[in-house]
Design a protein around this motif. Sequence first.
Motif, PDB file in Angstrom:
ATOM      1  N   MET A 109      56.385   1.025 -20.765  1.00 21.50           N
ATOM      2  CA  MET A 109      55.454   1.440 -19.712  1.00 21.50           C
ATOM      3  C   MET A 109      54.721   0.253 -19.103  1.00 21.50           C
ATOM      4  SD  MET A 109      55.918   4.585 -19.328  1.00 21.50           S
ATOM      5  CE  MET A 109      54.563   4.830 -18.181  1.00 21.50           C
ATOM      6  N   GLU A 110      54.545  -0.806 -19.873  1.00 23.79           N
ATOM      7  CA  GLU A 110      53.892  -2.003 -19.326  1.00 23.79           C
ATOM      8  C   GLU A 110      54.682  -2.561 -18.150  1.00 23.79           C
ATOM      9  OE1 GLU A 110      53.458  -6.358 -18.864  1.00 23.79           O
ATOM     10  OE2 GLU A 110      55.174  -5.238 -19.707  1.00 23.79           O
ATOM     11  N   PHE A 111      55.996  -2.614 -18.307  1.00 25.38           N
ATOM     12  CA  PHE A 111      56.815  -3.096 -17.189  1.00 25.38           C
ATOM     13  C   PHE A 111      56.802  -2.107 -16.033  1.00 25.38           C
ATOM     14  CE2 PHE A 111      61.033  -2.944 -15.126  1.00 25.38           C
ATOM     15  CZ  PHE A 111      60.951  -4.135 -14.429  1.00 25.38           C
ATOM     16  N   ALA A 112      56.759  -0.816 -16.333  1.00 23.28           N
ATOM     17  CA  ALA A 112      56.717   0.177 -15.260  1.00 23.28           C
ATOM     18  C   ALA A 112      55.437   0.040 -14.440  1.00 23.28           C
ATOM     19  CB  ALA A 112      56.834   1.581 -15.852  1.00 23.28           C
ATOM     20  N   VAL A 113      54.294  -0.166 -15.102  1.00 11.01           N
ATOM     21  CA  VAL A 113      53.024  -0.339 -14.391  1.00 11.01           C
ATOM     22  C   VAL A 113      53.040  -1.623 -13.574  1.00 11.01           C
ATOM     23  CG1 VAL A 113      50.554  -0.735 -14.714  1.00 11.01           C
ATOM     24  CG2 VAL A 113      51.730   1.037 -16.043  1.00 11.01           C
ATOM     25  N   LEU A 114      53.538  -2.702 -14.178  1.00  9.54           N
ATOM     26  CA  LEU A 114      53.597  -3.980 -13.472  1.00  9.54           C
ATOM     27  C   LEU A 114      54.479  -3.885 -12.236  1.00  9.54           C
ATOM     28  CD1 LEU A 114      53.060  -7.045 -13.314  1.00  9.54           C
ATOM     29  CD2 LEU A 114      55.002  -7.353 -14.857  1.00  9.54           C
ATOM     30  N   ASN A 115      55.618  -3.297 -12.386  1.00  4.88           N
ATOM     31  CA  ASN A 115      56.536  -3.180 -11.249  1.00  4.88           C
ATOM     32  C   ASN A 115      55.993  -2.257 -10.172  1.00  4.88           C
ATOM     33  OD1 ASN A 115      59.128  -3.807 -10.067  1.00  4.88           O
ATOM     34  ND2 ASN A 115      59.715  -1.694 -10.508  1.00  4.88           N
ATOM     35  N   PHE A 116      55.318  -1.184 -10.577  1.00  2.00           N
ATOM     36  CA  PHE A 116      54.794  -0.214  -9.618  1.00  2.00           C
ATOM     37  C   PHE A 116      53.678  -0.821  -8.772  1.00  2.00           C
ATOM     38  CE2 PHE A 116      51.593   3.020  -8.632  1.00  2.00           C
ATOM     39  CZ  PHE A 116      52.341   3.876  -7.826  1.00  2.00           C
ATOM     40  N   LEU A 117      52.732  -1.520  -9.399  1.00  2.00           N
ATOM     41  CA  LEU A 117      51.598  -2.070  -8.661  1.00  2.00           C
ATOM     42  C   LEU A 117      52.033  -3.211  -7.738  1.00  2.00           C
ATOM     43  CD1 LEU A 117      48.815  -2.051 -11.399  1.00  2.00           C
ATOM     44  CD2 LEU A 117      49.156  -0.427  -9.532  1.00  2.00           C
ATOM     45  N   THR A 118      52.881  -4.084  -8.242  1.00  2.00           N
ATOM     46  CA  THR A 118      53.334  -5.177  -7.377  1.00  2.00           C
ATOM     47  C   THR A 118      54.210  -4.671  -6.238  1.00  2.00           C
ATOM     48  OG1 THR A 118      55.172  -5.556  -8.897  1.00  2.00           O
ATOM     49  CG2 THR A 118      53.199  -6.888  -9.212  1.00  2.00           C
ATOM     50  N   TYR A 119      54.994  -3.644  -6.472  1.00  2.00           N
ATOM     51  CA  TYR A 119      55.849  -3.087  -5.417  1.00  2.00           C
ATOM     52  C   TYR A 119      54.989  -2.417  -4.347  1.00  2.00           C
ATOM     53  CZ  TYR A 119      59.157   0.037  -3.112  1.00  2.00           C
ATOM     54  OH  TYR A 119      59.904   0.711  -2.186  1.00  2.00           O
ATOM     55  N   ASN A 120      53.966  -1.691  -4.748  1.00  2.00           N
ATOM     56  CA  ASN A 120      53.101  -1.035  -3.760  1.00  2.00           C
ATOM     57  C   ASN A 120      52.325  -2.042  -2.929  1.00  2.00           C
ATOM     58  OD1 ASN A 120      53.923   1.463  -4.453  1.00  2.00           O
ATOM     59  ND2 ASN A 120      52.038   2.105  -5.478  1.00  2.00           N
ATOM     60  N   TRP A 121      52.045  -3.190  -3.484  1.00  2.00           N
ATOM     61  CA  TRP A 121      51.293  -4.194  -2.718  1.00  2.00           C
ATOM     62  C   TRP A 121      52.181  -4.892  -1.697  1.00  2.00           C
ATOM     63  CZ3 TRP A 121      46.703  -5.705  -1.285  1.00  2.00           C
ATOM     64  CH2 TRP A 121      46.533  -6.992  -0.763  1.00  2.00           C
ATOM     65  N   ALA A 166      56.071   6.840 -36.103  1.00  2.00           N
ATOM     66  CA  ALA A 166      55.482   7.324 -34.848  1.00  2.00           C
ATOM     67  C   ALA A 166      54.686   6.220 -34.147  1.00  2.00           C
ATOM     68  CB  ALA A 166      54.589   8.529 -35.133  1.00  2.00           C
ATOM     69  N   ILE A 167      53.936   5.428 -34.899  1.00  2.00           N
ATOM     70  CA  ILE A 167      53.178   4.328 -34.287  1.00  2.00           C
ATOM     71  C   ILE A 167      54.131   3.273 -33.738  1.00  2.00           C
ATOM     72  CG2 ILE A 167      51.538   2.489 -34.769  1.00  2.00           C
ATOM     73  CD1 ILE A 167      50.297   5.249 -34.587  1.00  2.00           C
ATOM     74  N   CYS A 168      55.204   2.968 -34.462  1.00  2.00           N
ATOM     75  CA  CYS A 168      56.189   2.022 -33.938  1.00  2.00           C
ATOM     76  C   CYS A 168      56.833   2.556 -32.657  1.00  2.00           C
ATOM     77  CB  CYS A 168      57.259   1.741 -34.995  1.00  2.00           C
ATOM     78  SG  CYS A 168      56.671   0.815 -36.436  1.00  2.00           S
ATOM     79  N   PHE A 169      57.068   3.850 -32.608  1.00  2.00           N
ATOM     80  CA  PHE A 169      57.610   4.460 -31.389  1.00  2.00           C
ATOM     81  C   PHE A 169      56.627   4.303 -30.224  1.00  2.00           C
ATOM     82  CE2 PHE A 169      58.015   8.058 -28.519  1.00  2.00           C
ATOM     83  CZ  PHE A 169      59.376   8.039 -28.224  1.00  2.00           C
ATOM     84  N   VAL A 170      55.335   4.465 -30.497  1.00  2.00           N
ATOM     85  CA  VAL A 170      54.320   4.313 -29.447  1.00  2.00           C
ATOM     86  C   VAL A 170      54.297   2.873 -28.943  1.00  2.00           C
ATOM     87  CG1 VAL A 170      51.836   4.361 -29.012  1.00  2.00           C
ATOM     88  CG2 VAL A 170      52.920   6.243 -30.245  1.00  2.00           C
ATOM     89  N   PHE A 171      54.418   1.899 -29.837  1.00  2.00           N
ATOM     90  CA  PHE A 171      54.432   0.504 -29.413  1.00  2.00           C
ATOM     91  C   PHE A 171      55.638   0.216 -28.517  1.00  2.00           C
ATOM     92  CE2 PHE A 171      51.238  -0.354 -32.628  1.00  2.00           C
ATOM     93  CZ  PHE A 171      50.552  -1.434 -32.106  1.00  2.00           C
ATOM     94  N   CYS A 172      56.809   0.721 -28.888  1.00  2.00           N
ATOM     95  CA  CYS A 172      58.001   0.512 -28.052  1.00  2.00           C
ATOM     96  C   CYS A 172      57.852   1.208 -26.702  1.00  2.00           C
ATOM     97  CB  CYS A 172      59.239   1.021 -28.781  1.00  2.00           C
ATOM     98  SG  CYS A 172      59.657   0.103 -30.277  1.00  2.00           S
ATOM     99  N   PHE A 173      57.280   2.404 -26.705  1.00  2.00           N
ATOM    100  CA  PHE A 173      57.099   3.131 -25.449  1.00  2.00           C
ATOM    101  C   PHE A 173      56.076   2.426 -24.548  1.00  2.00           C
ATOM    102  CE2 PHE A 173      55.062   6.485 -22.914  1.00  2.00           C
ATOM    103  CZ  PHE A 173      56.177   6.998 -22.264  1.00  2.00           C
ATOM    104  N   CYS A 174      55.021   1.910 -25.143  1.00  2.00           N
ATOM    105  CA  CYS A 174      54.014   1.191 -24.352  1.00  2.00           C
ATOM    106  C   CYS A 174      54.587  -0.098 -23.778  1.00  2.00           C
ATOM    107  CB  CYS A 174      52.790   0.885 -25.216  1.00  2.00           C
ATOM    108  SG  CYS A 174      51.808   2.342 -25.629  1.00  2.00           S
ATOM    109  N   ALA A 175      55.477  -0.759 -24.501  1.00  2.00           N
ATOM    110  CA  ALA A 175      56.123  -1.958 -23.966  1.00  2.00           C
ATOM    111  C   ALA A 175      56.968  -1.620 -22.748  1.00  2.00           C
ATOM    112  CB  ALA A 175      56.975  -2.626 -25.049  1.00  2.00           C
TER     113      ALA A 175
END
Length: 493
Positions: free
Chosen positions: A356-368, A345-354
């Motif tokens: 989501m990291e790109f999703a957050v990066l892409n979302f903020l830069t796209y909105n700017w 489960a913790i390994c799954f969380v690490f993969c999911f966070c990786a």
Amino acid sequence: MLTKVLLILLGLSIILPSRSEGPHVESENRPSAYDDVYGPQPQADEEKLLSEETKPTLSGPHSTLGKLPTATHILNSILNNYDHKLRPGIGEKPTVVTVELSVNTLGPISILDMEYTIDITFCQTWYDERLRYNGSFESFVLNGNMVSQLWIPDTFFRNSKRTQEHVITMPNQMVRIHKDGKVLYTIRMTIDAGCLLHMLKFPMDSHSCPLSFSSFSYPESEMIYKWEDFKLEINEKNSWKLFQFDFTGVTNITETISTPTGDFMVMTLFFNVSRRFGFIAFQNYVPSSVTTMLSWVSFWIKKDSAPARTSLGITSVLTMTTLGTFSRKNFPRVSYITALDFYIAICFVFCFCALMEFAVLNFLTYNWTKPRASPKLRHPDIHARALMPPRASAHQHPDAFVCQIEDSDESDGEEGPSCPAQQSLSPGGIQNPGGCCKWCKKYVCVVPRCEGSIWQQGRLFIHIYRLDNYSRVVFPVTFFFFNVLYWLVCLNL
């Protein structure tokens, strides 16, 4: 007169040679005749053998045949008035049954069904005064056909699910009767017994599989079980089928349980086993850890390569889901999570966070960059500045701001405006980053260059364009400390 004497002498001379030669001819011809023909021996020889067998004083291989009638007489005499339906010492004292057990094979242990298989030779010893006898025989050994004619303890295994008695080539059971009334009953059987497995520490778990037995109908006041110095033979040289487990020892307890039919003495053996870690490590821990590390490769891929980073993140998440399902394939449906489930489960969380990291990066830069429809002004040597409108027009347009567009060496080739921040023309001089949520105004910078801004001085802020750089350090370090804490806790519990 003389003539009569001569006739008598002539007759004697004819008769005497024939008698002397007759036995000589028979002795020469007898061996050849009986060597060549298969058949019974002469009557004289048979009578001689029978006479030798019946002599009690003779010794040799034929002397034991004379004891057969004696053994038959003794056995018939002790079983003639014997009632096998009644236990020995009934109405006077409880029957003491001494137990000895030999383990031939242990295993396999079924985790899914929570049971194990054991092949044992079960020995029970007791005294029956009705079977005492006098004679030269120290004991009688009887096969399984005679068991039904004797009283046998009604021992049964309380946690058995299936029991098989071996009957090839004859029933594998034996009764030995001693002259003092001691009876030894031995039987071989294979038992599928239940074993409640506590899988909370799986796969670093260890278990104690019980084997309980007691009398089915005789309470403690009529039958008592005891160990003979806890004599238990463990034949580990046999091909035990433990597979994923190591045998660590055996313990025993004796207890009395109360039932509606009385208080019964229960004897229980515990076979202690511990799980081998190698199989689970290569099948679950290594793939989970490697998949988690592979998800971090996206931090070294440019944020503009959205298909590559998205595919890698989704593949990692799906792989962890598959590993979690595979680890539960041959596993009982328990209501709690195990140590392996927590790790996956913790390994799954690490993969999911990786991902989501790109999703957050892409979302903020796209909105700017979305509201910026005008082309970007760049020149290697010339810096363009937007001129500030006259003071009067500034009061008329309070939302006006000064933005410096310049070529930055620290942007690492990132596209987007190079404007540090929007500086409000309000009297308070508070900066107001555009296109960000309220909490982003204080702690997040969404432009390629954030130097020289007043709002970030003395504060901890996150540079969105450097989010991949942060992740390259934060994710491996966090996963390393998690593994250290996980293994310290699991191995020391």
